[in-house]
Write an enzyme that holds these catalytic residues in place. Structure first.
Site, PDB file in Angstrom:
ATOM      1  N   HIS A   1       2.700  -3.342  -3.345  1.00  0.00           N
ATOM      2  CA  HIS A   1       2.883  -3.737  -1.883  1.00  0.00           C
ATOM      3  C   HIS A   1       3.896  -4.227  -1.238  1.00  0.00           C
ATOM      4  CE1 HIS A   1      -1.554  -2.877  -2.483  1.00  0.00           C
ATOM      5  NE2 HIS A   1      -1.418  -2.285  -1.427  1.00  0.00           N
TER       6      HIS A   1
ATOM      7  N   GLU B   1     -10.164   6.574  -3.506  1.00  0.00           N
ATOM      8  CA  GLU B   1      -9.194   6.148  -4.130  1.00  0.00           C
ATOM      9  C   GLU B   1      -9.396   5.639  -5.535  1.00  0.00           C
ATOM     10  OE1 GLU B   1      -7.340   2.882  -2.307  1.00  0.00           O
ATOM     11  OE2 GLU B   1      -9.050   2.058  -1.703  1.00  0.00           O
TER      12      GLU B   1
ATOM     13  N   CYS C   1      -3.644   8.474   3.314  1.00  0.00           N
ATOM     14  CA  CYS C   1      -2.963   7.414   3.707  1.00  0.00           C
ATOM     15  C   CYS C   1      -1.945   6.913   2.718  1.00  0.00           C
ATOM     16  CB  CYS C   1      -3.720   6.410   4.532  1.00  0.00           C
ATOM     17  SG  CYS C   1      -5.038   5.761   3.359  1.00  0.00           S
TER      18      CYS C   1
ATOM     19  N   ASP D   1      -3.748   3.948  -4.993  1.00  0.00           N
ATOM     20  CA  ASP D   1      -4.802   3.661  -6.060  1.00  0.00           C
ATOM     21  C   ASP D   1      -5.417   4.877  -6.786  1.00  0.00           C
ATOM     22  OD1 ASP D   1      -4.785   0.921  -6.145  1.00  0.00           O
ATOM     23  OD2 ASP D   1      -5.712   0.967  -4.125  1.00  0.00           O
TER      24      ASP D   1
HETATM   25  C1  PEP Z   1      -3.799   3.385  -1.441  1.00  0.00           C
HETATM   26  O1  PEP Z   1      -4.340   2.850  -2.580  1.00  0.00           O
HETATM   27  O2  PEP Z   1      -3.208   4.611  -1.398  1.00  0.00           O
HETATM   28  C2  PEP Z   1      -3.765   2.885  -0.185  1.00  0.00           C
HETATM   29  C3  PEP Z   1      -3.246   3.258   1.037  1.00  0.00           C
HETATM   30  O3  PEP Z   1      -4.268   1.466   0.071  1.00  0.00           O
HETATM   31  P1  PEP Z   1      -3.362   0.425  -0.412  1.00  0.00           P
HETATM   32  O4  PEP Z   1      -1.741   0.958  -0.750  1.00  0.00           O
HETATM   33  O5  PEP Z   1      -3.181  -0.649   0.508  1.00  0.00           O
HETATM   34  O6  PEP Z   1      -3.741  -0.170  -1.927  1.00  0.00           O
HETATM   35 MG    MG Z   2      -5.474   1.266  -2.138  1.00  0.00          MG
END
Ligand code: PEP
Ligand code: MG
Length: 578
Positions: free
Chosen positions: A190, A432, A503, A456
């Site tokens: 993140h 995910e 996403c 994920d």
């Molecule tokens: C993902 O897991 O691809 C996602 C978009 O959520 P995050 O990156 O916040 O876990």
């Molecule tokens: Mg995620």
């Protein structure tokens, strides 16, 4: 000159003086000393110890801490400061490695803290926080006025750190922090995601950077190639100046696409949405030519404020983003804390595998007060625009039903007080996990839309921790298993007649755009600074080319083959990017 190779996580070139930061925001320059300075440095250390002891004695004798826990804590600090073997460890480090006192203090105390933190006993592991306090106290005396925190920068810097939390990164002042480089991390950690959103060039997973960083040197962070150059020679610096100018020109040219649609050469319209972490990023989504917000990561409200957000905090943040978006869609994801997004130190510290632990929707389903607070705010803002709610990390139908039931409970509460909300607000989920991917047809029956969280999905499909630099080469969207899962989710969404978007970070990876379109994706959600480049790729291809490319990729049996193939195709289309 020293060249280090890591993982490029946020594009761009930064050239500035380095600032070495530890995890508590303190500036700890690793500086070497000459052998002749050894005893002066040890003298400085002694002085810092005795000042710290004096200071503690002063605090201890104050009336109000004569009793209880606080006095005990200070007693622990005092014992440490007076412990001879502890002090000897630091002086030995200064003598043998010829480093400054502050660097020695920081290094030794961190070793002790991480030893404590790793002990499976809550009382002992909590002592790590005491060690940080002692470190801070000693550093205050050693660094005096030189101590700077990241909030008070006065010149442009690139940050060098062992690791940074997403919260630290989100707090960077972009006027001064030109880039950063960390020893740990992965492309979809993140911290990297926040860097991309902020548009700060960044490289992670560089391994041990504790080699000497000369004072007053310059550091280049090349976020395109994943390279960090410490103390570059004149030629390299000149080349990079030119390269940085070319990049600026390229970005400027891409900016001219803003008003043009994300449409393939043969007229297929693609929707590009933005991923945001904070409401003030909504403006940037529009500036970069986005059609709405496809992922609002609301957990940053919990990470940034220092305390749990109230219903009004939620309401105000969402209302701001919705107002900026006007009638464009805003997909608000319910809180997805856990794994590497921890609201405070010690949050579920006892979990051996936090990525497989009590995170995300699982946590919300156990803490209904927290969950309902967010849902109330979410329902209240639903009347302000095109708001959609999305549950993260759903692994099975039961979880989805439970989450929807709680949403209905909250609706009933609002009904009682005649608070308006949109009863038909679309409720979708993130796919995910392999589990949700494999049961997508069932989930599609009860979801308004899917959004594939590839970060994920890759992590759980390949059993590779997305934030672990030791296995980062195994983390790949080009693995046939990942591609097949993505394709089956896309097909199941189409068959179920529901909207689908991507996403995860793959949606902003120039190499993957043609494949995603060829597999039937028509909505992408990505970090706002990446929107123009992705739009450029879409406008440079035909859907026929993409379909052909996808068909071919689906016959391939190795990630290496797929990666090379995708890279060649993307390079032909947009050579400037590579
Ligand atoms: C993902 O897991 O691809 C996602 C978009 O959520 P995050 O990156 O916040 O876990
Ligand atoms: Mg995620």
């Amino acid at each position: 000159m020293e060249i280090r190779k890591g993982i490029a996580v946020s594009p761009g070139i930064a050239i500035a003086k380095p600032m070495v930061v530890d995890s508590k925001d303190y500036r700890i320059p690793r500086r070497s000393i000459m052998a002749s300075q050894r005893s002066a440095e040890i003298q400085r250390l002694r002085k810092a110890f005795s000042s710290a002891i004096d200071q503690l004695q002063g605090i201890e004798s104050a009336q109000d801490i004569q009793e209880g826990k606080i006095r005990d804590i200070f007693a622990v600090h005092m014992r440490f400061l007076k412990d001879r073997s502890f002090r000897k460890r630091i002086t030995d480090f200064i003598s043998n490695d010829l480093v400054t006192a502050e660097y020695a203090v920081s290094t030794i105390l961190r070793e002790i803290a991480s030893h404590f933190a790793g002990i499976d006993d809550a009382y002992i592991s909590e002592r790590a926080a005491d060690i940080f306090d002692i470190e801070k106290r000693l550093l205050t005396h050693l660094l005096g006025k030189k101590q700077e925190d990241l909030n008070h920068l006065a010149e442009e810097v690139v940050i060098l750190a062992a690791d940074l939390t997403p919260t630290q990164t989100a707090g960077f002042n972009k006027s001064f922090v030109k880039g950063f480089a960390t020893e740990k991390g992965g492309r979809t950690s993140h911290t990297a995601i926040v860097a991309r959103s902020l548009g700060i060039p960044a490289v992670v997973a560089l391994g041990d950077m504790s080699s000497e960083i000369p004072p007053d040197c310059v550091v280049i962070v090349d976020g395109n190639r994943g390279v960090v150059i410490i103390d570059p020679d004149a030629d390299t610096l000149k080349q990079y100046d030119v390269y940085a100018q070319q990049m600026t020109q390229f970005v400027h040219q891409l900016g001219q696409l803003r008003e043009l649609p994300a449409e393939t050469r043969d007229g297929l319209r693609v929707r590009i949405l933005g991923n945001i972490e904070f409401p003030d990023e909504a403006e940037q989504v529009l500036e970069k030519g986005g059609d709405g917000i496809g992922l609002y990561r609301t957990e940053f409200l919990y990470l940034y404020g220092g305390q749990e957000p109230t219903e009004e905090d939620h309401y105000n943040a969402y209302a701001e983003a919705i107002r900026v978006m006007d009638d464009k869609p805003v997909v608000i994801r319910t809180m997805d804390l856990g794994a590497d997004k921890l609201p405070h130190a010690g949050w579920h510290a006892n979990e051996a595998n936090p990525v497989l632990g009590l995170r995300s929707i699982r946590y919300c389903l156990q803490d209904l007060t927290l969950f309902k607070t967010q849902l109330r705010a979410l329902l209240r803002v639903s009347v302000l625009g095109d708001v959609r709610v999305m549950f993260p990390l759903i692994t099975n139908l039961q979880e989805l039903r439970q989450a929807k039931m709680i949403l209905r409970d909250v609706m009933e509460d609002l009904d009682e007080y005649a608070v308006p909300y949109k009863a038909d607000m679309p409720v979708g989920i993130m796919i995910e996990t392999p589990s949700s991917a494999l049961t997508a047809p069932l989930l599609a029956n009860e979801s308004a839309f899917f959004s594939i969280g590839t970060n994920d999905l890759i992590q759980y499909t390949l059993a590779v921790d997305r934030a672990n630099e030791h296995v980062s080469t195994l983390f790949s969207a080009a693995e046939p298993a990942v591609i097949q899962l993505m394709r089956s989710i896309i097909q199941d969404a189409h068959r179920g007649g529901i909207d689908l978007s991507i996403c995860g970070e793959v949606a902003s990876d120039p190499e993957f755009i043609m494949l995603l379109l060829g597999m039937g994706v028509r909505t992408l959600s990505l970090a706002p600074p990446m929107i123009p480049e992705v739009k450029k790729i879409i406008r440079s291809v035909t859907i026929e080319e993409c379909n052909r490319l996808a068909r071919e990729v689906l016959t391939m049996d190795s990630s290496r083959q797929i990666k090379n193939f995708l890279r060649d195709a993307a390079t032909r289309i947009l050579p400037e990017t590579f």
